[in-house]
Every structure is written in C-alpha cells, then in structure tokens.
Design a protein around this motif. Structure first.
Motif, PDB file in Angstrom:
ATOM      1  N   GLU A 280      35.643 106.330 -41.309  1.00 22.44           N
ATOM      2  CA  GLU A 280      35.590 106.577 -42.746  1.00 22.44           C
ATOM      3  C   GLU A 280      34.218 106.234 -43.321  1.00 22.44           C
ATOM      4  OE1 GLU A 280      38.760 104.364 -44.471  1.00 22.44           O
ATOM      5  OE2 GLU A 280      40.332 105.504 -43.444  1.00 22.44           O
ATOM      6  N   GLN A 283      31.610 108.771 -42.295  1.00 21.55           N
ATOM      7  CA  GLN A 283      31.783 110.041 -42.989  1.00 21.55           C
ATOM      8  C   GLN A 283      31.028 110.042 -44.315  1.00 21.55           C
ATOM      9  OE1 GLN A 283      33.194 112.993 -42.230  1.00 21.55           O
ATOM     10  NE2 GLN A 283      33.481 112.215 -40.161  1.00 21.55           N
ATOM     11  N   THR A 284      30.925 108.846 -44.918  1.00 20.82           N
ATOM     12  CA  THR A 284      30.178 108.758 -46.180  1.00 20.82           C
ATOM     13  C   THR A 284      28.670 108.779 -45.946  1.00 20.82           C
ATOM     14  OG1 THR A 284      30.157 106.329 -46.156  1.00 20.82           O
ATOM     15  CG2 THR A 284      32.048 107.397 -47.179  1.00 20.82           C
ATOM     16  N   LYS A 285      28.250 108.294 -44.767  1.00 22.50           N
ATOM     17  CA  LYS A 285      26.815 108.237 -44.456  1.00 22.50           C
ATOM     18  C   LYS A 285      26.351 109.458 -43.664  1.00 22.50           C
ATOM     19  CE  LYS A 285      26.548 104.154 -46.299  1.00 22.50           C
ATOM     20  NZ  LYS A 285      25.812 103.930 -47.571  1.00 22.50           N
ATOM     21  N   SER A 287      28.133 112.774 -43.069  1.00 19.31           N
ATOM     22  CA  SER A 287      29.297 113.627 -43.324  1.00 19.31           C
ATOM     23  C   SER A 287      29.488 114.713 -42.273  1.00 19.31           C
ATOM     24  CB  SER A 287      29.168 114.282 -44.708  1.00 19.31           C
ATOM     25  OG  SER A 287      27.956 115.029 -44.793  1.00 19.31           O
TER      26      SER A 287
END
Length: 452
Positions: A280, A283-285, A287
């Motif tokens: 997770e 995914q923010t860093k 994507s």
C-alpha cells in the motif's frame, strides 16, 4: 570505524530471531503501519524464527549422532571438520572488513530500487554474512579488499534479481502474498533448471507429485507423522541402533515433520500484514510498481517436500563423502542440508521424485566446494581466533549455500594465474541463470493472462 563495527557486532549478536524482527518493525513503521501492528508482526516473526530454529536444532541433534555412528562403522578418515553454517558465519564476521558489507548491501538495494532495476526490498540483512563469506575467499585469492567487495556487490545484485524472478513462484507455492526469497541458496536453482528440464521430458517424471499427491497414492503412509517415523526408523537401522534407539529416532523425526508446517503458519501470520502495508505504501510512492519484501528461507518451512528432500540427502551425503574423488570433508554440523532442498523445491515446483534426483546429482558440488574453501576459512579462523582449532585441524562446511555460484564468484580471478576453470563455471552458471529467469518470467505472464 571501530564504533560502527561494535554496533554492527552488537546487532548481529542478538541473533536472527531478534535482529530480523527489529528490521521488520522499523520497516513497518516507515510504511505507516500502526505501532501495535508493526510490533505484533515483528514479535510473531521472532516467534516463528525461534520455533523453526528450535525444530531444526532438534532434528539436527537427533540425526547427527546417527550419521556419526554410520561414519564410525566405515573407518574412513576425512581431515576437514564440518563446522556447519553457524561456524562459517562466525569466522566470516571475524574478517576485519566484514562490517562494511552492511552499507554496501543497503546502498545497492536502494540504488536498484530507485533505478527500477529491482522490485525487492531486502529485509534479510541477517544473511549479510553470505556476502562476506564470498568476499573472504576472493580476498585470500586476490589479496585485494576492493576486488573482494566488487565481487560481493555483484552477488548482491544477482540476489535481488533472483528474488525478483522467483517472487511469483514463491507466492504461488507459499501462499504468502508480496514476499520473495533473497537467500543465495536460490542460486543453485539455476544449474538445476536444465537438468530438471531434461527430467521433465521423461513421461513418468513429468507429472504432479508433491506431498499431497504422495498422500493420495499411499494414504496414511504419507502423513507427516507416519512418514517421519518411517524415515527415522530406517535411519536408525542404518546407524545400527538398538531397538529403543531406533524407535526413539522414529518418534523424533515424526515430531519434527509434524511441527514444521505448524511453525510455518506463524511466518504467514507475521508477514502478511507487513507485506500488505509495504504494498500500500509503495503504491503511493511508486504507483506503477509492485514491490516485494525479500526474506530468508524459513517462511517456506511448511513445505513437506523440503523436509523429505533434506532427510533423503543425509545418507546420500554420507555415502558420497566416503567415495567421492576429491572430497576431504567429513559431513557433520552441515548434515541437514536445506541449501540443496529449497532450490530443488523451486525448480521442480515441489515434485518430490525430481527433487530427490536433483539432490543426488548436485550433492557432490557441496562436498567439493566445502573442500575447496577449507584453506581460506581455516587461515581466517586461526588468524582471528574466532574459532579455536587444534594444531593442523582444518574447518569448512559441507552445505555451503549456492556452492557453484559461490565458488565461481570467489575464485573467478584465478584466470589471471592461468586457472580458467572457475571462469568457465561462472559462464555456465550465468547462462543457466538467464534461461531459468526467462522461464520464471514466462510462467508469471502466462498465469497473469489466465487470471484475466
């Protein structure tokens, strides 16, 4: 430098069951896990490591005396003492430059992640000693610290790439999402691959035959406790134990094979939350990427196929030690050879019959490489006094992880002295690695296409 070395030595002195969970807890906090969840995952992982270590020590303690009894009946003398991986680790860390390996491993991992050359975050920093082990041999051959670290750095890169390529198969076989194995024992899977490819051409061997299939065919005799008891009894007979000793060894092996899958569940319980959190966060860093946590092999310990291959390899190792030309090592502390069973498990996808065949074919590599490394490890042990040896005693290990790659990497510079054998072995290993990697990539793409 001395202060940094003291810190490193202190952390390593905590042992894998404490050191690795600390790394996992820190990683969990970095990826924004709740403090209680990160601590819970870390401690559970420590429990899993401790439980697996206890079982392996229990199994080693039960089987080693039987193996020793078999050796005594032969009267064969082999001059090199087998200190096992723990002794090799101790000696490796006594190398004056050993503590510098930590920053090297971390920096290479970060650079490759940033450059998108790997998708693996290696949390298995405990096994940094495996890189040091290779570097020690390279140093004693070249007398160059720089060359030794360059070779170790190349090994780190291959470990990360191997972890990337194996990840899909690891997840499919272990059932744990988002993890892979960064241990260098996986390197042996590369030369095993072409041999297994040939074995798969034989109709009788190209069928599913894992532990579950074995249970379907022979019923209760493939149950963990029954199979363990049978193997223990057979080994007791080979060791010429009395009836009580035979039955005791049977129950001990039954206990080990019954509890290994139980302990492995704790690895899943510990690793799934951290794996999800890392996924997770990344995914923010990143994507566009899926990143994986690289770990030591014990989370695979629930695979019965691995332990069947391990027990099978014990008598195979002993017999080969007696008669294999060029071998001078007496198998003892390294007799429980997980480093041959795990890569065989990956390559064959758990086909027990092919695993046993591969173990027979590749066991000589462990004995030969163990013999070849004895001069370096003995000299380092005597120089640093890391291990007390008697006058004239030599020490090595009969189950060096990734023996073919380790020998080729550490000895490759001998081509400058006219010895091209290590260079030739390295070329063959790299070719095998490339073809094996392509097969793993193809398998992943095919499975992803079927899932759509």
């Amino acid at each position: 430098m001395q202060y940094l070395a003291s810190i490193v030595n202190f952390l390593l002195g905590l042992g894998a069951a404490v050191f690795v969970p600390i790394i996992i807890i820190i990683a969990g906090l970095i990826v924004r896990m709740k403090v209680k969840d990160a601590i819970s995952s870390g401690i559970t992982l420590g429990v899993a490591f401790t439980g697996m270590t206890m079982l392996i020590n229990f199994m080693t303690g039960a089987i080693t005396p039987a193996a020793e009894a078999m050796l005594e009946t032969t009267g064969i003398s082999l001059p090199i003492t087998d200190g096992g991986w723990t002794t090799m680790s101790t000696i490796s860390w006594s190398w004056p430059y050993a503590f510098l390996m930590f920053p090297l491993v971390i920096v290479i991992n970060i650079i490759m992640l940033v450059l998108k050359k790997t998708d693996t975050f290696n949390a298995d920093l405990w096994n940094v000693w495996g890189k040091i082990f290779t570097a020690v041999a390279a140093y004693y051959i070249t007398n160059s610290v720089i060359i030794a670290f360059i070779i170790a750095g190349i090994q780190v890169i291959f470990e990360l790439k191997s972890a990337d390529f194996h990840q899909h198969r690891v997840e499919k076989m272990s059932g744990i999402p988002g993890v892979t194995c960064t241990h260098k024992m996986c390197f042996l899977a590369a030369p095993m691959y072409p041999v297994d490819w040939v074995l798969r051409k034989i109709p009788a061997l190209n069928k599913s035959f894992n532990a579950s299939d074995l249970k379907d065919k022979v019923g209760i005799f493939a149950e963990n406790h029954i199979l363990g008891f049978i193997l223990g009894v057979l080994f007791g007979l080979l060791a010429r134990y009395d009836v009580a000793g035979i039955l005791t060894l049977g129950v001990q092996c039954a206990t080990a094979l019954t509890l290994f899958p139980v302990i492995s569940k704790y690895f899943m319980q510990a690793l799934e939350p951290i794996s999800n959190a890392v996924s997770e966060f990344m995914q923010t860093k990143f994507s566009d990427r899926d990143l994986y946590v690289g770990l030591d092999w014990p989370f695979l310990g629930g695979a019965n196929e691995i332990w069947l291959a391990v027990i099978w390899t014990v008598p195979v190792t002993l017999i080969m030690a007696f008669f294999l030309p060029g071998n001078q090592i007496l198998p003892f502390a390294g007799i429980i050879n997980i480093a041959i069973a795990v890569p065989a498990y990956f390559v064959t996808k758990g086909n027990v019959i092919r695993m046993l065949i591969l173990c027979v074919i590749f066991e000589p590599a462990f004995l030969w490489v163990g013999t070849a490394f004895a001069p370096f490890m003995t000299e380092l042990a005597n120089t640093t006094k890391a291990v007390e040896l008697a006058a004239g005693q030599m020490i090595s290990c009969s189950s060096i992880d990734g023996p073919i790659q380790t020998y080729a990497f550490s000895h490759v510079m001998q081509f400058m002295d006219g010895n091209f054998i290590p260079l030739g072995i390295l070329v063959v290993w790299v070719v095998c690695f490339v073809f094996y990697a392509k097969s793993l990539i193809k398998e992943k793409k095919e499975d992803e296409a079927l899932a759509k």
